[in-house]
Structures are given as C-alpha cells and as structure tokens.
Motif scaffolding. Structure first.
Motif, short mmCIF file in Angstrom:
data_model
loop_
_atom_site.label_atom_id
_atom_site.label_comp_id
_atom_site.label_asym_id
_atom_site.label_seq_id
_atom_site.Cartn_x
_atom_site.Cartn_y
_atom_site.Cartn_z
N GLY A 291 54.80 12.17 -90.98
CA GLY A 291 53.74 12.68 -91.93
C GLY A 291 52.80 12.72 -92.01
N SER A 292 52.63 12.90 -90.93
CA SER A 292 50.75 13.13 -90.57
C SER A 292 50.76 14.08 -89.02
CB SER A 292 50.02 12.13 -89.85
OG SER A 292 49.16 12.20 -88.86
N ASN A 293 49.91 15.41 -89.08
CA ASN A 293 49.71 15.43 -87.84
C ASN A 293 48.87 15.45 -87.38
OD1 ASN A 293 47.46 16.91 -90.04
ND2 ASN A 293 49.04 18.98 -90.64
N ARG A 294 47.26 14.46 -87.58
CA ARG A 294 47.08 13.77 -86.79
C ARG A 294 47.83 12.91 -85.10
NH1 ARG A 294 43.23 9.45 -86.38
NH2 ARG A 294 44.64 8.22 -88.16
N THR A 295 47.22 13.66 -84.01
CA THR A 295 47.96 13.75 -83.04
C THR A 295 46.83 12.21 -82.83
OG1 THR A 295 47.95 15.66 -82.65
CG2 THR A 295 48.27 13.85 -80.31
N LEU A 296 47.37 11.23 -82.13
CA LEU A 296 46.86 9.42 -81.93
C LEU A 296 47.24 9.38 -80.18
CD1 LEU A 296 48.41 7.48 -84.22
CD2 LEU A 296 46.24 8.66 -84.27
N HIS A 297 46.32 8.72 -79.59
CA HIS A 297 46.57 8.46 -78.00
C HIS A 297 46.89 6.83 -78.02
CE1 HIS A 297 45.60 9.72 -74.14
NE2 HIS A 297 45.24 8.77 -73.78
N THR A 298 47.75 6.91 -77.24
CA THR A 298 47.53 5.18 -76.63
C THR A 298 48.67 5.01 -75.55
OG1 THR A 298 49.85 3.82 -76.64
CG2 THR A 298 51.00 5.44 -76.91
N ASP A 299 47.93 4.44 -74.45
CA ASP A 299 48.10 4.11 -73.32
C ASP A 299 48.65 2.34 -73.06
OD1 ASP A 299 47.49 3.26 -70.90
OD2 ASP A 299 45.56 1.61 -71.21
N VAL A 300 50.26 3.21 -72.65
CA VAL A 300 50.90 2.28 -72.72
C VAL A 300 51.42 2.30 -71.58
CG1 VAL A 300 51.44 1.96 -74.57
CG2 VAL A 300 52.67 3.80 -73.85
N ARG A 301 51.96 1.87 -70.52
CA ARG A 301 53.15 1.59 -69.09
C ARG A 301 54.24 1.57 -69.67
NH1 ARG A 301 53.64 -1.91 -64.04
NH2 ARG A 301 54.58 -0.36 -62.40
N ILE A 302 55.26 2.54 -69.46
CA ILE A 302 56.48 2.44 -70.33
C ILE A 302 57.49 2.11 -68.86
CG2 ILE A 302 58.45 3.71 -70.06
CD1 ILE A 302 55.65 5.69 -72.25
N ILE A 303 58.64 1.29 -68.96
CA ILE A 303 60.22 0.48 -68.08
C ILE A 303 60.74 0.98 -69.15
CG2 ILE A 303 60.86 -1.62 -67.38
CD1 ILE A 303 57.95 -3.05 -67.27
N ALA A 304 62.11 1.12 -68.47
CA ALA A 304 63.15 1.75 -69.82
C ALA A 304 64.00 0.93 -68.48
CB ALA A 304 63.26 3.19 -69.67
N ALA A 305 64.97 1.15 -69.02
CA ALA A 305 66.29 0.58 -68.75
C ALA A 305 67.86 0.86 -69.23
CB ALA A 305 66.54 -1.32 -69.13
N THR A 306 68.83 1.13 -68.33
CA THR A 306 69.84 2.09 -68.38
C THR A 306 70.97 1.62 -68.24
OG1 THR A 306 71.35 3.78 -69.42
CG2 THR A 306 69.91 3.13 -66.96
N ASN A 307 72.43 0.86 -69.13
CA ASN A 307 73.29 0.23 -68.44
C ASN A 307 74.77 1.24 -68.00
OD1 ASN A 307 75.02 0.22 -70.68
ND2 ASN A 307 74.41 -1.87 -70.44
N VAL A 308 73.55 2.51 -68.35
CA VAL A 308 74.50 3.47 -68.27
C VAL A 308 73.87 4.60 -67.06
CG1 VAL A 308 75.97 3.16 -70.29
CG2 VAL A 308 74.51 4.82 -69.97
N ASP A 309 75.21 5.16 -66.42
CA ASP A 309 74.94 5.82 -65.45
C ASP A 309 74.88 6.72 -66.49
OD1 ASP A 309 73.72 7.57 -63.30
OD2 ASP A 309 75.75 8.15 -62.40
N LEU A 310 72.96 7.71 -66.38
CA LEU A 310 71.93 8.71 -67.14
C LEU A 310 72.51 9.79 -66.38
CD1 LEU A 310 68.14 7.10 -68.01
CD2 LEU A 310 70.53 7.56 -69.01
N ARG A 311 72.96 9.71 -64.78
CA ARG A 311 72.89 11.52 -64.75
C ARG A 311 74.85 11.77 -65.87
NH1 ARG A 311 71.96 8.97 -57.87
NH2 ARG A 311 72.60 7.57 -59.40
N ALA A 312 75.57 11.45 -65.54
CA ALA A 312 76.83 11.47 -65.76
C ALA A 312 76.41 12.03 -67.54
CB ALA A 312 78.08 10.12 -66.09
N ALA A 313 75.12 11.49 -68.09
CA ALA A 313 74.80 11.81 -69.27
C ALA A 313 74.20 13.25 -68.91
CB ALA A 313 73.92 10.63 -69.98
N LEU A 314 73.64 13.31 -68.11
CA LEU A 314 72.18 14.47 -67.50
C LEU A 314 73.06 15.71 -67.75
CD1 LEU A 314 69.77 13.91 -64.82
CD2 LEU A 314 69.71 14.31 -67.67
N GLU A 315 74.64 15.46 -66.85
CA GLU A 315 75.79 16.18 -66.54
C GLU A 315 76.64 16.70 -68.16
OE1 GLU A 315 78.46 15.61 -63.89
OE2 GLU A 315 76.86 15.28 -62.38
#
Ligand SMILES: Nc1ncnc2c1ncn2[C@@H]1O[C@H](COP(=O)(O)OP(=O)(O)O)[C@@H](O)[C@H]1O
Ligand SMILES: [Mg+2]
Length: 441
Positions: free
Chosen positions: A265-289
């Motif tokens: 609901g806004s078009n003002r661009t915000l900036h955030t300084d975050v570090r990202i850690i992601a986790a998955t228990n499925v093989d993402l390469r299969a999801a890529l295919e």
C-alpha cells in the motif's frame, strides 16, 4: 588399594568373605546391617551386599545410596529363590549379582570385573568430557567429520554478511546452526527474526514480511512494519524457503540484491540491512527443474551452502549427543542403552533422539536407563531384539516361547552369552539363570 564394603548379616559368611578379600589384596570394611553400611559408604570403591538383611534390605540400601548421589558399584548376593529380586536389583543399578552359595574364586572374578568396569567407565567419562569440549560448538554437538567441517565453515563465515543456505532433513539442526551463525556475528545483539514460510498463508505473507500502510487493505487500520524492517541490522532466518510462493520470491530476490522493498500500500522504497539465512528440507534443485523455484533466487541464496547430513549418516555423533541430552535432562544411560540408540536409524534425526532420551530418562524405573528402558518411537518399552517382528505363535506357551527366543539369540551370537544377553536385553547373569532353569549347561 581398592576399598570394598561388605554388608552381610550372617557372621560366618561375613568373616569368610572379609578374609578372602583382604588376602586378595583389598581393603575390607565389613558390617552386619544396611544402616551401618550407609554410614560407611563414603570413599568405598565397591559394595558387596546381601539382599536379605534385618532392617533395611539390600534393595533399599541400593536406593538410598543412589538417592545420596553415590554411584559406587554394588554387587548383590542372594540365596536361591531370590534371584528374581536380584535381577530387579540390577535393573535398579546393581552391577552384578552373586547367587549363594558361591565359590571364593567366583567371588574374586565378579569383584575384579566390577572394579575393572568402574575404572573403564571413569576413564571413559573423563575422555568424553575432554572430547566434548572439542566436539562442541556453542551447544551444538558433532564429532563426525561432516559436523566438524560445518563448525569450521560457520566460524569462518559467521562474522561476514554472506547469505547462508542450510539444507537438511527435518530435525538435523538447521535452526540451531542458524542461531549459532547469528551469535557469532557482529549482529549478535541485534534481532534474530525467524520466518517460517510454511506457517504463513500466502495472502498474509507479503504484509507479514514487508509490512503495510494504513488503508492498504480492509482491516489495515494502522501502519505496521514487516519482519524485514524489524530485523534491520540483524539476521532474518527464512525457514522452509522452498515453500515461498512465486509472487514473494521476486520480492525476496530484490531484498537479496538491493536490500530494498516497499510496504504493502505504499510506493516509498525502504532500505534494510539484514543478513539472510535460509533453510530447506527439500532439494531446491528439483524445484528449480519443475519451475516452482526461481533460479536467480536460488543462486542468490546459495552463496554459502551448508548441507547437514541426516543423523543415520553420522552415527559417531550419537554417543556424544546422548551424553549431552542426558546431562540436560539429569539422567544416565548404560552403555548397552547407548548401543541401542546408535543402532537405530533415526528418521526424525536429532530432534527424535532428544525426545527419546528425555522420555527414557523420565520413564526408566531405576536410576539409570538400561537397554530395555529405551523408548524409541511410540513410547512403548522396547521388546527384545529377537522378538521385535514376531507375534506369539499359536499353540505355544510363554515359557516355550521365551526358551526359543533365548536359543535364537544364542545362535545369532554364536554361543557368546554376553552378546546373546545383550540381544535379549538381559544381563549376563539373568541369562545364565534362565539357562540353568532350562537345563542348558
Ligand atoms: N548437533 C546438535 N547438538 C545438540 N542439539 C542438537 C543438534 N542438532 C539438533 N539439536 C537439537 O535437536 C532439535 C532439533 O533441531 P533443529 O535445529 O530445530 O532442527 P531443524 O531445524 O533442522 O528441524 C533441537 O532441540 C536442537 O536443539
Ligand atoms: Mg527447523
């Protein structure tokens, strides 16, 4: 010189045992009652107690001793007819039993074995404690090469802002590793925000993650910051990243590339300084295919991939994990109990192991979790290994069935009684007693 406490009410027995042990080079304290025994139990290496005693009996003595936190090994002596109680005593933590009458040679063998076991166990514990220091990263235990390598990588990359992708089955420790990375980074005093991507319905995800402005949708009476905004200067942990819908994937890509986003609901661009850690228990390469996961997002996430192998592929970690959890839940497990845990294949990984150790400690009847007290899976007590997949065949009595199990175990163990006893979840003496009843040897 090892000190042995002998508790025996019959004077003749007490004298003979005392004499024999002192002439074998032990220091002996001999008393006639369990009450006196308790007074003399400090600084003793081994206790030899009769089961039937006037006043407090041998079993109660054992319980009192353990209640006073003394883990001195105890051997119980018992006359014929009380052997079943002696077996019970072993479940309560006695190390062995001597059926009366016994020969003095047999006494020496049993005493020396008990002292030897104690010595090994003490050494083992010291060794394990020393090792634990090295095989531990924060509260994460891992002695396997795979875990050691992960600890090394975590140490190297934690201080950076590099994006990390944790892959592994459920329960392998993705959460604990994500938190450890955060705690070893300069961001440790800033927020660690976990987002479980499966738990948030798709239509709420955008506002949860990126926030919204007042009036952005019906019910948005105020503005609200999203998770990426509140996590500013900290770490965002995206759990189950494979479940993120395509519309959100694009926005995540933008966060990863430019750290930029807009509230709903806004078009003002915000900036955030975050570090990202992601986790998955499925093989993402299969999801890529299959095209359900964006390739560009995958490569942005996969900067530092950490693959955490399932527990069944790093069984050498199990004894150390068990030691760790036993300490956490205030219990002790016998070596045979640990062997059973090592043998299991752990579909639920470390999470399941932790639960089993906790449950087994809670429900064990004695002070120590024995092999038969190990409660894997349904909370049922384990049945002897040989019986695990069988039902009681028709037309056979329980006694006959027990005998056939014992024969089967002996066969599998190539006649080795200790090993057969382990298969059956019995102590060697309990097996010997049953064999005698069956008329074998
Ligand atoms: N290497 C480890 N050492 C100690 N505890 C662990 C280890 N790995 C997992 N655990 C414990 O097992 C449980 C499940 O771990 P978790 O990180 O939530 O797994 P995941 O996120 O992969 O499903 C947690 O209670 C965690 O503390
Ligand atoms: Mg998790």
């Amino acid at each position: 010189m090892s000190v042995i406490l002998v508790i025996e009410d019959e004077e003749k027995y007490r004298r003979v045992i005392g004499l024999h042990l002192s002439s074998s080079g032990f220091q002996v304290k001999a008393v006639a009652t369990a009450e006196e025994g308790l007074k003399n139990a400090a600084d003793v290496d081994l206790v030899l107690t009769d089961l039937k005693l006037p006043g407090m009996d041998g079993l109660a003595f054992l319980e009192q001793l353990r209640a006073q936190n003394m883990n001195t090994p105890v051997i119980v002596m018992s006359a014929f007819g009380t052997v079943e109680i002696a077996v019970d005593a072993m479940k309560k933590g006695a190390v062995d039993f001597l059926p009366k009458p016994f020969s003095l040679d047999h006494l020496t063998v049993v005493v020396e074995k008990a002292l030897e076991v104690r010595k090994l166990r003490d050494e083992n514990r010291e060794l394990r404690e020393a090792l634990n220091q090295r095989y531990q990263f924060e509260n994460i235990i891992g002695r396997s090469a795979a875990m050691q390598e992960i600890f090394g990588t975590v140490t190297r990359i934690a201080p950076t802002r590099a994006t990390v992708l944790l892959c592994g089955e459920s329960g392998v420790g993705k959460d604990v590793i994500a938190r450890a990375i955060h705690h070893h980074s300069p961001r440790k005093d800033k927020p660690f925000v976990k987002i479980n991507c499966t738990a948030i319905p798709e239509n709420l995800m955008e506002s949860e993650l990126f926030g919204y402005e007042k009036g952005a949708f019906t019910g948005a009476n105020t503005s609200k910051a999203g998770k990426f905004e509140t996590a500013n200067a900290g770490t965002v942990f995206l759990d189950e990243i494979g479940d993120v819908p395509g519309s959100i994937q694009v926005k995540l890509l933008r966060i990863l590339q430019d750290r930029e986003f807009e509230r709903l609901g806004s078009n003002r661009t915000l900036h955030t300084d975050v570090r990202i850690i992601a986790a998955t228990n499925v093989d993402l390469r299969a999801a890529l295919e299959q095209g359900t996961f964006r390739e560009d997002l995958y490569y942005r996430l996969n900067v530092v991939p950490l693959n955490i192998p399932p527990l069944r592929e790093r069984k050498e970690d199990i004894p150390y994990l068990v030691e760790h959890f036993a300490r956490k839940f205030g219990g002790v497990l016998s070596e045979a109990a640990i062997d059973r845990l090592v043998a299991y294949h752990w579909p639920g990984n470390v999470r399941e192991l932790e639960n089993v150790v906790e449950r087994s400690i809670l429900l064990a009847p004695g002070p120590r979790v024995e092999a038969e007290d190990v409660r894997i899976d349904t909370g049922q007590r384990a049945r002897p290994a040989a019986a695990a997949d069988n039902f009681l065949p028709e037309g056979i009595t329980l006694d006959q069935y027990e005998q056939s199990l014992i024969r089967e175990a002996l066969k599998r163990a190539d006649g080795n009684k200790s090993q057969a006893a382990r298969l059956l979840g019995l102590t060697r003496n309990a097996l010997r007693y049953r064999l005698a009843q069956m008329g074998i040897e």
